[in-house]
Design a protein around this motif. Sequence first.
Motif, PDB file in Angstrom:
ATOM      1  N   THR A 230      48.753  38.479  64.403  1.00 34.54           N
ATOM      2  CA  THR A 230      47.486  37.912  64.881  1.00 34.54           C
ATOM      3  C   THR A 230      47.684  36.852  65.958  1.00 34.54           C
ATOM      4  OG1 THR A 230      47.552  36.311  63.060  1.00 34.54           O
ATOM      5  CG2 THR A 230      46.307  38.348  62.703  1.00 34.54           C
TER       6      THR A 230
ATOM      7  N   GLU B 139      52.412  34.682  64.514  1.00 34.75           N
ATOM      8  CA  GLU B 139      51.625  34.462  63.306  1.00 34.75           C
ATOM      9  C   GLU B 139      51.182  35.813  62.766  1.00 34.75           C
ATOM     10  OE1 GLU B 139      48.752  31.024  62.552  1.00 34.75           O
ATOM     11  OE2 GLU B 139      47.379  32.716  62.932  1.00 34.75           O
TER      12      GLU B 139
ATOM     13  N   ASP C  35      48.749  37.820  59.895  1.00 35.15           N
ATOM     14  CA  ASP C  35      47.460  37.609  59.232  1.00 35.15           C
ATOM     15  C   ASP C  35      47.640  36.797  57.945  1.00 35.15           C
ATOM     16  OD1 ASP C  35      44.905  37.703  58.354  1.00 35.15           O
ATOM     17  OD2 ASP C  35      44.886  39.843  57.901  1.00 35.15           O
ATOM     18  N   LYS C  36      47.036  35.597  57.921  1.00 35.81           N
ATOM     19  CA  LYS C  36      47.277  34.648  56.845  1.00 35.81           C
ATOM     20  C   LYS C  36      46.265  34.766  55.708  1.00 35.81           C
ATOM     21  CE  LYS C  36      48.175  30.466  58.292  1.00 35.81           C
ATOM     22  NZ  LYS C  36      48.100  29.186  59.042  1.00 35.81           N
ATOM     23  N   SER C  37      45.170  35.503  55.910  1.00 34.24           N
ATOM     24  CA  SER C  37      44.069  35.470  54.936  1.00 34.24           C
ATOM     25  C   SER C  37      44.531  35.870  53.536  1.00 34.24           C
ATOM     26  CB  SER C  37      42.933  36.390  55.405  1.00 34.24           C
ATOM     27  OG  SER C  37      43.411  37.721  55.601  1.00 34.24           O
ATOM     28  N   LYS C  38      45.326  36.943  53.439  1.00 38.67           N
ATOM     29  CA  LYS C  38      45.785  37.392  52.124  1.00 38.67           C
ATOM     30  C   LYS C  38      46.665  36.334  51.463  1.00 38.67           C
ATOM     31  CE  LYS C  38      49.074  40.439  52.022  1.00 38.67           C
ATOM     32  NZ  LYS C  38      49.807  41.732  52.081  1.00 38.67           N
ATOM     33  N   TYR C  39      47.520  35.679  52.239  1.00 39.97           N
ATOM     34  CA  TYR C  39      48.451  34.707  51.674  1.00 39.97           C
ATOM     35  C   TYR C  39      47.756  33.394  51.337  1.00 39.97           C
ATOM     36  CZ  TYR C  39      51.523  38.256  53.463  1.00 39.97           C
ATOM     37  OH  TYR C  39      52.116  39.473  53.705  1.00 39.97           O
ATOM     38  N   GLU C  40      46.715  33.053  52.097  1.00 41.35           N
ATOM     39  CA  GLU C  40      45.922  31.870  51.746  1.00 41.35           C
ATOM     40  C   GLU C  40      45.170  32.105  50.444  1.00 41.35           C
ATOM     41  OE1 GLU C  40      44.927  30.007  56.163  1.00 41.35           O
ATOM     42  OE2 GLU C  40      43.623  31.552  55.306  1.00 41.35           O
ATOM     43  N   ALA C  41      44.663  33.314  50.279  1.00 42.33           N
ATOM     44  CA  ALA C  41      43.936  33.627  49.031  1.00 42.33           C
ATOM     45  C   ALA C  41      44.891  33.616  47.839  1.00 42.33           C
ATOM     46  CB  ALA C  41      43.265  34.998  49.158  1.00 42.33           C
TER      47      ALA C  41
ATOM     48  N   SER D  70      45.624  30.031  46.953  1.00 43.98           N
ATOM     49  CA  SER D  70      44.487  29.399  46.258  1.00 43.98           C
ATOM     50  C   SER D  70      44.424  29.846  44.808  1.00 43.98           C
ATOM     51  CB  SER D  70      43.172  29.741  46.976  1.00 43.98           C
ATOM     52  OG  SER D  70      43.174  29.215  48.291  1.00 43.98           O
TER      53      SER D  70
ATOM     54  N   LEU E  87      52.937  32.039  52.456  1.00 50.85           N
ATOM     55  CA  LEU E  87      51.983  31.526  53.442  1.00 50.85           C
ATOM     56  C   LEU E  87      52.714  30.913  54.631  1.00 50.85           C
ATOM     57  CD1 LEU E  87      49.091  30.891  54.284  1.00 50.85           C
ATOM     58  CD2 LEU E  87      49.201  28.802  52.883  1.00 50.85           C
TER      59      LEU E  87
ATOM     60  N   SER F 100      54.220  33.427  56.995  1.00 50.82           N
ATOM     61  CA  SER F 100      53.285  34.132  57.875  1.00 50.82           C
ATOM     62  C   SER F 100      53.284  33.534  59.281  1.00 50.82           C
ATOM     63  CB  SER F 100      51.879  34.114  57.287  1.00 50.82           C
ATOM     64  OG  SER F 100      51.348  32.797  57.252  1.00 50.82           O
TER      65      SER F 100
END
Length: 384
Positions: free
Chosen positions: A80, A98, A100-106, A109, A174, A177
């Motif tokens: 990304t 970089e 895609d961080k969305s999966k690793y941020e989720a 969390s 994360l 990523s």
Amino acid sequence: MTNHCNNMNKSLAGIGLVLISTIGLFSCQSAKKDTPANMPVPVSLYKVQMAPATYYDLYPGTVTALSQVDLRAEVGGYITGIFFKEGEHIHNGQKLYEIDKSKYEATYSQAEANLQVALANEQKAQKDAERYQFLSKQDDVAKQTLDPALTDLQNAKSQVASAKADKVKALTDLRYSVIIAPFDGTIGLSQVKLGTLVTQGSTLLNTISTNDPTAVDFVISEKEVSRFVMLDKQKDIPADSLFTILMSNNSYYPFPGKLSVIDRAVDPQTGTIKIRLVFPNKDGLLRAGMSCTVRVHSQEGANQLLIPSKAITEQMGEYFAYVIDSQKAHQQKVMLGATIGPNVIIKSGLKEGVQIAVDGVQKLHDGSDITTSAKPAGPQGAAH
């Protein structure tokens, strides 16, 4: 009949005279042809002498980065972001790619939430265990109640430890990523573009290598190892007189190098060992993978027995010079050293002060008479 026989005898006699005359003429002509072979061979002479001999031993070399690393994705996903220009100098810690961080941020969390639940359960189990332990001392609670409470506390602590490990892993993923530069260097052409799906541990993103200083590797025979070990120990030798390189376009690299590493072992298959030199490379003239010629200055001494190369003849892989004594040429076997321009170093076979034939050696053989009617051989340049 008698007259016929007489005529035949006369004819045979005539033929015999013709044959004798022909043979005699042929013999005279052969004698004339043989005469020049017995005449002295005109040669020019050269007096063998010691002379300054500056030369270099040459070895094929390859430019190599002192540090080089392939960048690969530690986590999977789509690219990304790309945050550099290909071929530019980058710095340690600089952000490069970089994923895609969305999966690793989720995932992070979720791991954080699971840890909070595990901590709450541990806190409750701790309080229950402490209360039952207090009541047990007062004999107000049965042992069958205390033991499960202690077991629940231990399980709660294990769940907290597991939740913490999950959080650390999620945080690591994360962080992975984002790909950063591991050291200062030059980055190459990107192997991926925006939107490329990369696979954990296998997709090559790019390559980074250091460029200043840089190394040049070459191999030597095992017979030369002792020489290079001595060169490594002789720290007082000026650097500019020892290691230089010739570029592939036949230009000399303007900066001298230093001996860095002699490899740990000789390759038993080839009988060679690798040597590494280090050169400054501020202007980036040297690039990893380039071919060059390593020039190692000879340290054998200033003066050597030096003669013109054209005085040498070769027979069956052996080398000879013709020493002149009393106007006769005597074939002398010699051992050759390095070739320096038009000259060659003589390791053995000749002594200083003797005279040798230079021009005309192709017509000589051992014991030939010679004449010095040819012009004397002039001095040859010794340095190269």
